[in-house]
Structure formats: structure tokens, C-alpha cells
Design an enzyme around this catalytic site. Structure first.
Site, PDB file in Angstrom:
ATOM      1  N   GLU A   1       1.670  -5.172  10.620  1.00 30.80           N
ATOM      2  CA  GLU A   1       1.211  -3.781  10.661  1.00 30.80           C
ATOM      3  C   GLU A   1       2.108  -3.060  11.654  1.00 30.80           C
ATOM      4  OE1 GLU A   1      -1.399  -2.572   8.933  1.00 30.80           O
ATOM      5  OE2 GLU A   1      -2.364  -4.411   8.202  1.00 30.80           O
TER       6      GLU A   1
ATOM      7  N   HIS B   1       0.881  -1.161   0.000  1.00 31.75           N
ATOM      8  CA  HIS B   1       0.000   0.000   0.000  1.00 31.75           C
ATOM      9  C   HIS B   1       0.922   1.215   0.000  1.00 31.75           C
ATOM     10  CE1 HIS B   1      -3.246  -2.773   1.758  1.00 31.75           C
ATOM     11  NE2 HIS B   1      -3.425  -2.611   0.461  1.00 31.75           N
TER      12      HIS B   1
ATOM     13  N   GLU C   1       1.559   3.363   3.026  1.00 32.87           N
ATOM     14  CA  GLU C   1       1.993   2.745   4.285  1.00 32.87           C
ATOM     15  C   GLU C   1       3.507   2.561   4.181  1.00 32.87           C
ATOM     16  OE1 GLU C   1      -0.596  -0.670   4.687  1.00 32.87           O
ATOM     17  OE2 GLU C   1      -2.356   0.594   4.389  1.00 32.87           O
TER      18      GLU C   1
ATOM     19  N   HIS D   1       2.904  -3.391   6.514  1.00 33.27           N
ATOM     20  CA  HIS D   1       1.819  -2.418   6.313  1.00 33.27           C
ATOM     21  C   HIS D   1       1.817  -1.400   7.449  1.00 33.27           C
ATOM     22  CE1 HIS D   1      -0.755  -4.632   3.240  1.00 33.27           C
ATOM     23  NE2 HIS D   1       0.195  -5.514   3.514  1.00 33.27           N
TER      24      HIS D   1
HETATM   25 ZN   LIG Z   1      -1.909  -2.022   4.177  1.00 36.34          ZN
END
Ligand SMILES: [Zn+2]
Ligand SMILES: *[C@@H]1O[C@H](CO)[C@@H](O)[C@H](O)[C@H]1NC(C)=O
Ligand SMILES: *[C@@H]1O[C@H](CO)[C@@H](O)[C@H](O)[C@H]1NC(C)=O
Ligand SMILES: *[C@@H]1O[C@H](CO)[C@@H](O)[C@H](O)[C@H]1NC(C)=O
Length: 493
Positions: free
Chosen positions: A305, A110, A113, A216
Site C-alpha cells: 500500500e 484497484h 489506486e 495498492h
Molecule cells: Zn487496493
């Protein structure tokens, strides 16, 4: 940019035949080395956001500065034509070493990110500058092949904004596609493949990876397969994979090695993650995600994350590095557990693409083009099943995996023709060869790799790292000339 006095890498082979130019090379190298040694010992990387051009420049710099332990290549191009650069780090990096496991780290799928993108650059720096100085890092590079792709979505990155913590600006690729929803799905669902997705798929086909993590932002948690549930694609509920025990172990190792992820960092009041980990579908189902695609194609991938804020300001980056450094290193160490070995035919030639399953775990994995296989397993007793086209199906005896060890089991498969010959022989009651009297299902046998002098079914601990000779003098000279060329050209590259 080129300088006429500096031999270029393409001249390298020619120059080796000419003493005078070889001498020039060496002199030049000595000069450059002497001036550089004082000013730069380390690869230098600041804590800042690095544009696509800066990122590329840094990766090239590291590659030229550490030619013996890094390899740089592009796995494809983004829609806008940015190369998707992977730096491979290992010692030695330029030839295949049997059964050395490959791990990949992917950042920035992404585009907005960005913490993973920067952390991966810092990880590169940490690994290359600590090789030969720090025992742990040296051992990692000598037992593992690490592939780092800091950004798979450079186009999205260029649209994202510093300080934008929550929006989706820059998340998608240039064609507005979410790359982490673009992978072929087990249920047959498939969006039009984007060039970035296709590059990852091709990369996975060209190399056999054992372990992987994708980075992420927008939460602080490790997410593991499955990301969705077959037949009920939108239900928010734990979707347990057959390797759930291993995935939980991997996820916990990351969260517990992280500064505070395991204490449940809540970016939103309603969001709590016990121990800092979550099953994908239990959080929210994802269709066409990279993680499940990896798992179904033999690679154990987790999704990490890293930060509540998707695009934090640069001054927060040192803190993210400090919080994640140990976790990023431990994840590289963890690959040495479970079982590994070679799948071979009767003449000890490797069998590529054999399909393997551990016991009743229905998600299979495949042998590499060198006939190697690896599977991460927790301590316990297992059996291994192997299928290969043209060979009799094989099932191993139960074997025991111990904590922090890797069980080595090489398998020799029996060709279908020889098995049926043996069967015919048995029917005729003849007495040819040793196959007589064997039952066909038992015709396959477990063997030992002769080169490593290991007794059959031996526990091999991490300490038994593969030792190898170093690059040949001529290659080294070429690399040095390349290096000197780069240093002389300096910032033009
Ligand atoms: Zn992501
Ligand atoms: C690469 O390895 C060769 C052979 O061991 C060595 O002579 C050379 O100094 C190394 N180069 C670098 C840049 O570390
Ligand atoms: C070597 O690297 C490891 C892993 O990052 C680290 O934990 C350790 O403190 C380092 N050792 C030294 C002596 O710096
Ligand atoms: C994570 O795994 C590494 C490698 O096996 C190990 O050294 C470390 O102790 C583990 N850490 C935690 C917190 O589980």
C-alpha cells in the site's frame, strides 16, 4: 500508419537477402540514429498521470528503444478490450537462461489506486536507462527476469478521478467486480472469473514466478499472507503461513528500504502498523485475493500500500517515486536467497511440474517447465521433499542456507519402474547393475549440473551470475530495422 520507404519488421527477413535493401536499412538507421542520439539518450517519462493510451505508447516506445533488454506482450484484455501489457526486462531477454528467477510487479488492480501504476512506469524507465551504466541495475538485469504489469484494471482507471483520495469510484472492473476478490480461493469459493483475473491466472501458468508484489493505495504498509484464515474466514486475527518468517523478512525489507513506511505512517488515527508491515488477516480478512492465490501457486507475493490518497494529484508523484525507489530495487535483489536447482530424471532431462516442499512447510511449489525450482529461505538448515508423477518420492539430506547466499541443489529422481526393477532384482538376489542392495527409498540421488561445473551442494553467491553470448547478428539487424521503423514513424505509433 506506414511509410512506403521504410522496411517494416515483416520485410526484415527478406531484406536480409538483398544487399541493396540491407544497405538502405543501414543508411536509414545511421541517419535516424545520428539525429536521435543528440536529442534523446534516455527514455523520457514525465511525472504525470498517464492515460491507458499513453501508458501503452510509453511501453511500446521503451520496447522498441531497448529491444535487447525488453519484451512486450499482452496477457489478455480487459472487459472493455484494453490490452493488459507486460514489459519483461532482462539481459538478454529473448531466450531462457536456466535458473534465472522471474519476478513480477503488478499495479492498479484497484483502478482508482494509481500510485503503483505510475511508479512502475518510472521503474521501467530507471531500469532500462541505467542498464550498462549503473552496476547494481546491470547486475539485476543480468541475474533476474523482471515482469512489469503497470495496470491490470485499465477499465476501472478510466472511471477514477484525479484527487479522489478515498471513494471507491473506479475500484472495480467494468462489470463492477473487485478483481482482488475474484481469485479462486483455497476453500473452493469462486466468483465468476473476470477476464482480467483469468489473464493473470493464465500468465502464472505460462511462466514460473518466484517473487511478486502488487501495488495498492489507501494506506502505507506492506501486507503479507495469509489474507484469511481457513475455517474462520471473517475473523480479524493474525493468520500465519508456514513461510511467515520469510514473508516478514520480505515485508520488512520493503518498509525499511522505503523513506518512512517503517515509521508507521497513519492514514487514519486508529490505524497503526508496527514497522510498516502487517499480516493480511490481522488487518482485515480478504477472500479471493491475488496474494494468497499466488502463494498457494508457488509465488511469494506481498501487497504494498503506497499512499494514503488513492488518486493523488500529479505533483505528488515525484515524491512517491523518491520514497519508494530504493524499496522497489531492493525487492528485486532479494530474490537471490534460499535454495534453487534442477529436478531431473536419470538421463538428466528436466522434470516439469514436480511438487516440492521445504521440510514441514505445507504450502508447496512446483518445478518450471525447464525443471527449475527456487524457494526463498532465511539462513538455517532445511530439507527438501520432491514428488513427481512416475518417480519415487525424494527427500534431501539437510542442507544449510547462509545469509545473502543461494544454495544450489540439483536433484535426480528415480523412475518408479527402475526402482521396482531394482527391488525385484534385490529380492532375487541377483547382481545386476548398481541398484542391487540399495534400499528403494534411498534410490534417488542428488547430483550436480554438469554445465555449470559446480560441485554437489555448493553455495553460489550472487557474483556467480550466468554469462551468456549476445544475440546473433541477423537478429540484431532485424531489431535495429524495427527500431528504425519505429523512430521514423515517430509519434504515429
Ligand atoms: Zn487496493
Ligand atoms: C543489441 O545488441 C546487439 C548485439 O550486441 C548490438 O549490436 C546492438 O547495438 C544492441 N541494440 C541496442 C538498441 O542496444
Ligand atoms: C546505482 O543504482 C543503485 C540502485 O538504485 C543506487 O543505489 C546507486 O546510487 C546507483 N549508483 C550510481 C553510481 O548512481
Ligand atoms: C533489503 O534487501 C537488499 C537485498 O538483499 C539488501 O541489500 C538491503 O540491505 C536490505 N535492506 C533492508 C533495509 O533490509
Amino acid at each position: 500508419m506506414r511509410s512506403s520507404v521504410v522496411p517494416t519488421p515483416t520485410h526484415c527477413l527478406l531484406s536480409l537477402h538483398s544487399w541493396s535493401s540491407l544497405l538502405t536499412n543501414l543508411l536509414l538507421l545511421l541517419l535516424v540514429a545520428m539525429t536521435r542520439m543528440q536529442s534523446r539518450v534516455e527514455a523520457e517519462l514525465d511525472f504525470g498521470h498517464h492515460s491507458n493510451i499513453e501508458l501503452r505508447k510509453y511501453m511500446r516506445y521503451v520496447n522498441l528503444r531497448f529491444p535487447n533488454i525488453t519484451k512486450l506482450h499482452s496477457i489478455g484484455e480487459s472487459v472493455e478490450g484494453h490490452p493488459l501489457l507486460v514489459l519483461t526486462i532482462s539481459s538478454p531477454v529473448h531466450r531462457h537462461i536456466t535458473l534465472r528467477p522471474h519476478i513480477k510487479y503488478i499495479g492498479n488492480i484497484h483502478g482508482n489506486e494509481v500510485v503503483g501504476r505510475e511508479l512502475l512506469l518510472h521503474l521501467i524507465e530507471y531500469l532500462v536507462t541505467n542498464y550498462g551504466r549503473n552496476r547494481t541495475i546491470t547486475r539485476i538485469l543480468e541475474t533476474t527476469v523482471i515482469h512489469i504489469l503497470p495496470t491490470i484494471n485499465p477499465d476501472g482507471y478510466e472511471r477514477a478521478k484525479v484527487g479522489d483520495c478515498t471513494s471507491a469510484t473506479g475500484r472495480y472492473n467494468r462489470r463492477n467486480v473487485d478483481l482482488n476478490r475474484n481469485f479462486p480461493d483455497i476453500s473452493g469459493y469462486q466468483e465468476k472469473l473476470q477476464p482480467e483475473t483469468r489473464a493473470v491466472i493464465k500468465w502464472m501458468q505460462s511462466d514460473t514466478f518466484v517473487l511478486s508484489a502488487s501495488f495498492h493505495g489507501g494506506a502505507v504498509v506492506v501486507n503479507y499472507p495469509f489474507d484469511q484464515r481457513q475455517g474462520d474466514l471473517t475473523r480479524i486475527a493474525y493468520s500465519k503461513s508456514p513461510d511467515d518468517d520469510v514473508f516478514v523478512f520480505l515485508a520488512l525489507n520493503y518498509s525499511r528500504s522505503h523513506f518512512n513506511m517503517h515509521h508507521s505512517v497513519n492514514c487514519f488515527p486508529q490505524e497503526r502498523f508496527k514497522d510498516g508491515i502487517t499480516n493480511g488477516a490481522a488487518w482485515y480478512p480478504v477472500r479471493g485475493g491475488m496474494q494468497d492465490y499466488n502463494y498457494y501457486h508457488g509465488v511469494m507475493e506481498i501487497t504494498v500500500e503506497l499512499s494514503c490518497c488513492k488518486f493523488p494529484t500529479a505533483r505528488d508523484l515525484p515524491d512517491y517515486w523518491q520514497k519508494n525507489k530504493k524499496a522497489l530495487i531492493n525487492f528485486l535483489l532479494i530474490v537471490h536467497m534460499g535454495v534453487k536447482g534442477l529436478i531431473m530424471d536419470e538421463r538428466r532431462r528436466p522434470i516439469a511440474n514436480a511438487r516440492l516442499n521445504v521440510g514441514e512447510r505445507y504450502v508447496s511449489f512446483r518445478s518450471s517447465k525447464y525443471g527449475e525450482y527456487w524457494r526463498l529461505l532465511l539462513p538455517g538448515t532445511y530439507i527438501l521433499k520432491v514428488k513427481a508423477t512416475g518417480f519415487v518420492d525424494y527427500m534431501s539430506q539437510p542442507f544449510r542456507v547462509r545469509s545473502r547466499e543461494i544454495y544450489r541443489m540439483d536433484i535426480m529422481m528415480t523412475r518408479e519402474e527402475s526402482a521396482s526393477r531394482a527391488l525385484n532384482g534385490a529380492f532375487r538376489g541377483s547382481n545386476q547393475g548398481e541398484a542391487t542392495g540399495h534400499d528403494v527409498a534411498g534410490a534417488s540421488s542428488t547430483v550436480t549440473s554438469s554445465t555449470e561445473k559446480l560441485p554437489s551442494q555448493t553455495q553460489v553467491t550472487l557474483k556467480m551470475s550466468e554469462r551468456v553470448s549476445i544475440a546473433q547478428i541477423t537478429t540484431a539487424n532485424c531489431l535495429l530495422v524495427t527500431w528504425a521503423t519505429f523512430l521514423t514513424l515517430g509519434s504515429h505509433l
